[in-house]
Design a protein around this motif. Structure first.
Motif, short mmCIF file in Angstrom:
data_model
loop_
_atom_site.label_atom_id
_atom_site.label_comp_id
_atom_site.label_asym_id
_atom_site.label_seq_id
_atom_site.Cartn_x
_atom_site.Cartn_y
_atom_site.Cartn_z
N GLU A 1 -27.46 108.12 -32.84
CA GLU A 1 -26.97 109.67 -32.96
C GLU A 1 -25.55 109.76 -33.33
O GLU A 1 -25.52 110.72 -34.20
CB GLU A 1 -27.58 110.47 -31.91
CG GLU A 1 -29.24 110.54 -31.81
CD GLU A 1 -29.55 111.58 -30.78
OE1 GLU A 1 -30.74 112.43 -31.04
OE2 GLU A 1 -28.92 111.81 -29.54
N LYS A 2 -25.05 109.14 -32.75
CA LYS A 2 -23.33 109.18 -32.89
C LYS A 2 -22.97 108.52 -34.34
O LYS A 2 -21.98 109.14 -34.74
CB LYS A 2 -22.56 108.86 -31.58
CG LYS A 2 -21.16 108.71 -31.48
CD LYS A 2 -20.84 108.66 -29.93
CE LYS A 2 -19.10 108.74 -30.01
NZ LYS A 2 -18.48 107.68 -30.57
N ASP A 3 -23.26 107.30 -34.46
CA ASP A 3 -22.70 106.51 -35.49
C ASP A 3 -23.52 105.80 -36.46
O ASP A 3 -23.03 105.01 -37.34
CB ASP A 3 -21.81 105.28 -34.65
CG ASP A 3 -20.56 106.00 -33.68
OD1 ASP A 3 -19.97 106.89 -34.18
OD2 ASP A 3 -20.52 105.31 -32.62
N ASP B 1 -34.88 99.78 -16.70
CA ASP B 1 -33.77 99.24 -17.22
C ASP B 1 -33.75 99.34 -18.95
O ASP B 1 -33.13 99.47 -19.76
CB ASP B 1 -33.66 97.82 -16.95
CG ASP B 1 -34.84 96.85 -16.70
OD1 ASP B 1 -35.90 97.56 -16.99
OD2 ASP B 1 -34.58 95.89 -16.52
N VAL B 2 -35.29 99.07 -19.26
CA VAL B 2 -35.66 99.33 -20.61
C VAL B 2 -35.56 100.64 -21.02
O VAL B 2 -35.19 100.94 -22.15
CB VAL B 2 -37.14 98.75 -20.90
CG1 VAL B 2 -37.53 99.05 -22.25
CG2 VAL B 2 -37.22 97.23 -20.51
N LEU B 3 -36.02 101.46 -20.17
CA LEU B 3 -35.83 103.21 -20.65
C LEU B 3 -34.40 103.42 -20.54
O LEU B 3 -33.78 104.04 -21.61
CB LEU B 3 -36.43 103.99 -19.28
CG LEU B 3 -38.06 103.86 -19.42
CD1 LEU B 3 -38.67 104.54 -18.32
CD2 LEU B 3 -38.92 104.15 -20.77
N ALA B 4 -33.65 103.07 -19.85
CA ALA B 4 -32.08 103.46 -19.87
C ALA B 4 -31.36 102.68 -21.19
O ALA B 4 -30.75 103.32 -21.95
CB ALA B 4 -31.40 102.53 -18.92
N GLY B 5 -32.01 101.43 -21.76
CA GLY B 5 -31.48 100.89 -22.77
C GLY B 5 -31.99 101.63 -23.98
O GLY B 5 -31.31 102.09 -25.14
N LEU B 6 -33.28 102.38 -23.94
CA LEU B 6 -33.67 102.92 -25.26
C LEU B 6 -32.88 104.21 -25.26
O LEU B 6 -32.44 104.47 -26.22
CB LEU B 6 -35.21 103.33 -24.81
CG LEU B 6 -36.19 102.44 -25.57
CD1 LEU B 6 -37.72 102.96 -24.94
CD2 LEU B 6 -36.21 102.61 -26.94
N ASN B 7 -32.72 104.98 -24.26
CA ASN B 7 -31.81 106.12 -24.15
C ASN B 7 -30.31 105.83 -24.77
O ASN B 7 -30.05 106.56 -25.52
CB ASN B 7 -31.77 106.71 -22.98
CG ASN B 7 -32.83 107.54 -22.66
OD1 ASN B 7 -33.24 108.74 -23.14
ND2 ASN B 7 -33.71 107.29 -21.68
N LYS B 8 -29.82 104.72 -24.56
CA LYS B 8 -28.59 104.25 -24.87
C LYS B 8 -28.39 104.17 -26.20
O LYS B 8 -27.54 104.50 -26.95
CB LYS B 8 -28.25 103.25 -23.79
CG LYS B 8 -26.80 102.94 -24.34
CD LYS B 8 -25.64 103.46 -23.83
CE LYS B 8 -24.12 103.09 -23.81
NZ LYS B 8 -23.22 104.38 -23.78
#
Length: 802
Positions: free
Chosen positions: A526-528, A513-520
């Motif tokens: 990167e987008k905004d 869950d932490v890795l998913a959060g970091l990627n998100k």
């Protein structure tokens, strides 16, 4: 007005406190002159060497011995051993004239007014007008100390009270004298926060100031409660430790460490000097304390206090506890309470208080009694010791290591519920508390627009606590600035285009869950947005990967899933390095394993000085698998110099992992190659860390950040390095320095860091090394002995050598 700077300080008195303060000023880069008295007689060793009282080595013996003892003490008073070079020693006869050249003179001599006054008289002859002069007293009224001194002396004089040990305890009390210039107080207040990394609190000149007045009351009150409720010392330490956000040493163990005589000295001072204190009777020492003082059972320094360490016949040691009714030592008893069991699932300490005071057992009764007593007492200390309630909370958190101050705990329980508890004990709050409720304020604190407000008694309104503008307090902004959340992280918008990823897992471990959060978070940034900070304000940055998850997969032989999980970790670390936005890690406290790997893969690290960082995977039978082994090989090759013996450099980096070295401060992490000189920085005040990390992320972004190109130019030494490592591990195993399983892990690490068994030095890519690292990590997870190590760590929190 000219800007005051502190480049040099003179500290007068080199006892435990004086030497500790000298070390902390050296920690922050200040030039220190440490002075003490000249010995009056020779030691037998000096006589044997035919020295005389006129020899310099004899004249500086007291100060030099004290400083050496301080530097050797544990926990270390210096961030780095080399910082001792910033301290010069001398004596009060030969070197006192040197105080003319310093910016601040601090007196830390014995707690006797007559001696302090003599020292000040001497110092005034050499002190340059305008120089700050302060006393680190813990209880002598400041107004008496500067009597008879010049106008300039009195204007620049006040108390500056550090708590021991000076490096680790954050409270810095500033106590004005009758004629102290307000500009001096403002300067010291800011200097304490910004440079010394402290919580500065301006206190009134009342006995024991703020921290010790409330802290000693709290302990003395407990001493009486223990007898009234017939509790054991283990029970009290269980009830007053981490469960309520207090240090592990809780009450009695803390008294043993500090010394019972120190506590009694301050308690007696309060009893003598505060005759009108409404709880005066609590400062009278109970019988068991008087007997312990007579017996010299003062704690750690005399080998026994409330606890006593004894050697058993088989050479092992045991800790005995003092039975307060018989005053005899006995085996330790385990303390258990039903009420505490109810709080096991409540992670946040602040949410436990409501449950604890409702307990139906002895624990519930204990909390109601002790909190009622504490709340009534602190409400009556305003305006006596401070005009502001938040200063009392700050002092208790910074000086005694409480996670929450008395008024914060009272808020957590509910102000009215707290008053009901008092009434049940025959106590009343001060009138201002009922006036506060009547005025429409139902709590002592509120949060508005990311800032904390506290109830202000004169204006009967909530006022913003000053000095917050240089801090970002995540607890205050989380609700209003949340951009994304899952079970492991919260992503907050810090403003100015910078996001923050805050871990929310237990001990901030890094799982799926932490890795998913970091990627998100990287996707969103990167987008905004312009940049990303990874930081939190928990006790520790991260204790590493979730080894429970690794154990489950390995035990069930789900090797494909485990391979995917390790690859996901590695890929996330590589995204930290190769995203199109700058990433800044803000480690503090324990930053182990995966937490260390994450820091090493960020564009910049803004570390708190108190960061204990290292790659500790060997302790659980594996090698660093989130890019740490690859990164150490890469960094070793980046430091190869022409003509270097490259093997020696590589070996140093290999040993950092192989010996699971952990830096005991951020400055030591530079020596281990975990932090990088010229790139990473250290902040002394942890409260400023997120704000500083945000500023650097913005600075890097504004300077025109370009996405880095993935590395394919890493020189690995192949067979040449592998051969050296294998010979070394073989020799260590043969001499019983490491076990067979240790050798197996070390050989796997050697294979990765050598780049495999290539026949000659070759340039390879990061991905090549990551694949080797993952393969080695996976193969170790198939070993029974590795699983035993992981299981042992999960059960006991300690490494197993098998």
């Amino acid at each position: 007005m000219s800007k005051r700077r502190i480049n040099k300080i003179a500290i007068i008195g080199s006892g435990i406190m004086g030497s500790g303060i000298a070390c902390h000023f050296a920690n922050i880069g200040v030039d220190v002159l440490l002075l003490d008295i000249v010995p009056r007689e020779l030691t037998p060793k000096e006589e044997a060497m035919s020295l005389t009282l006129e020899d310099k080595v004899v004249r500086n013996r007291l100060v030099n011995d004290a400083l050496i003892a301080s530097i050797k003490s544990k926990p270390a008073p210096l961030y780095h051993p080399s910082f001792k070079n910033r301290i010069t020693t001398g004596n009060l006869e030969d070197d006192i004239a040197k105080v003319a050249d310093v910016d601040w003179i601090m007196e830390v001599v014995v707690e006797r007014l007559d001696i302090k006054q003599q020292v000040f008289e001497k110092l005034e002859k050499y002190r340059t007008p305008g120089t700050l002069i302060t006393s680190n007293t813990s209880g002598i009224p400041i107004k008496f100390m500067s009597e008879g001194r010049s106008e300039d002396f009195q204007k620049h004089f006040c108390g500056t009270h550090f708590f021991n040990p000076a490096r680790y305890l954050k409270l810095f009390e500033i106590i004005p004298g009758p004629k102290t210039d307000p500009a001096v107080l403002d300067f010291l207040n800011e200097y304490g926060e910004k440079f010394l990394g402290k919580t500065s609190v301006v206190a009134k000149d009342t006995p024991a100031f703020i921290g010790n007045r409330i802290g000693i009351f709290s302990i003395m009150s407990l001493f009486h409660t223990v007898k009234d409720m017939d509790l054991t010392i283990e029970e009290v330490d269980k009830l007053t430790g981490p469960v309520i956000g207090r240090p592990k040493s809780a009450t009695f163990r803390t008294v043993d460490v500090v010394g019972l005589d120190t506590l009694v000295h301050v308690a007696n001072g309060i009893a003598e000097n505060c005759p009108k204190d409404e709880r005066h009777e609590l400062f009278q020492l109970p019988d068991f304390i008087n007997i312990m003082m007579d017996n010299k059972w003062l704690g750690s320094k005399t080998g026994q206090g409330f606890y006593k360490k004894v050697r058993k016949e088989d050479g092992s040691s045991d800790i005995l506890s003092l039975d307060l009714s018989t005053l005899e030592y006995r085996e330790k008893k385990r303390a258990k309470f039903a009420t505490l069991e109810l709080t096991k699932t409540i992670d946040k300490v602040v949410d436990r208080f409501k449950v604890l005071v409702k307990g139906k057992d002895k624990a519930g009764e204990f909390y109601r009694k002790s909190f009622a007593s504490l709340f009534a007492y602190v409400s009556n200390r305003i305006p006596e010791i401070s005009d502001n309630l938040y200063k009392i909370d700050d002092a208790m958190k910074a000086g005694f290591g409480w996670e929450h101050g008395p008024f914060q705990i009272w808020d957590a329980i509910g102000v009215e519920a707290g008053i009901d508890m008092m009434k049940a004990e025959g106590l009343e709050p001060n009138a201002w508390v009922t006036e506060m409720l009547a005025s429409g304020s139902s709590s002592f604190y509120t949060v508005k627009d990311g800032a904390t407000y506290a109830y202000d008694i004169p204006s009967k309104s909530q006022q913003k606590i000053p000095g917050q503008d240089s801090f970002i307090i995540l607890d205050n902004i989380r609700k209003t600035s949340e951009v994304y959340k899952n079970s492991g992280v919260v992503v907050e918008d810090l403003g100015d285009g910078i996001l923050n990823v805050e871990f929310q897992s237990k001990m901030n471990t890094i799982g799926g869950d932490v890795l998913a959060g970091l990627n998100k978070a990287i996707d969103i940034a990167e987008k905004d947005h312009a940049g990303l900070v990874v930081g939190n304000q928990a006790a520790n940055f991260s204790v590493g990967a979730n080894i429970g998850m690794i154990f489950m997969m390995a035990a069930e032989q789900e090797y494909d899933e485990l391979n995917m999980a390790i690859k996901y970790f590695q890929d996330t670390m590589m995204r930290m390095r190769y995203s199109s936005i700058p990433t800044v890690a803000a480690p503090h406290g324990m930053t182990l394993g995966g937490g260390c790997e994450l820091s090493m893969h960020s564009d910049k690290v803004v570390a708190a000085a108190e960061t204990y960082i290292g790659l500790v995977e060997f302790g659980v039978g594996v090698i660093p698998g989130g890019g740490g082994s690859k990164e150490m090989a890469l960094r070793a090759q980046d430091t190869f110099k022409k003509g270097d013996v490259e093997l020696n450099t590589l070996q140093e980096y290999f040993l950092t992992i192989g010996m699971a070295k952990v830096a005991t401060s951020a400055y030591e992490a530079f020596d281990l190659g975990i932090l990088q000189k010229g790139k990473d920085i250290v902040v002394v005040n942890k409260d400023r860390q997120i704000a500083t990390a945000k500023a650097y992320a913005k600075l890097i972004a504004d300077a025109g950040y370009t996405q880095p190109v993935k590395r394919k130019d890493i020189k690995v030494l192949g067979k040449q390095a592998l051969g050296m490592f294998l010979v070394g591990t073989d020799a260590m195993n043969a001499s019983n320095y490491i076990s067979e399983h240790d050798q197996k892990i070390a050989n796997k690490l050697a294979y990765v860091m050598a780049g495999g068994d290539l026949s000659e030095p070759t340039f390879v890519s990061e991905q090549y090394l990551l694949d080797l690292e993952r393969e080695a990590f996976l193969s170790l997870c198939t070993e029974r002995k590795t699983l035993e190590r992981i299981q042992h760590m999960l059960k006991t929190g300690k490494p197993l050598r098998n």
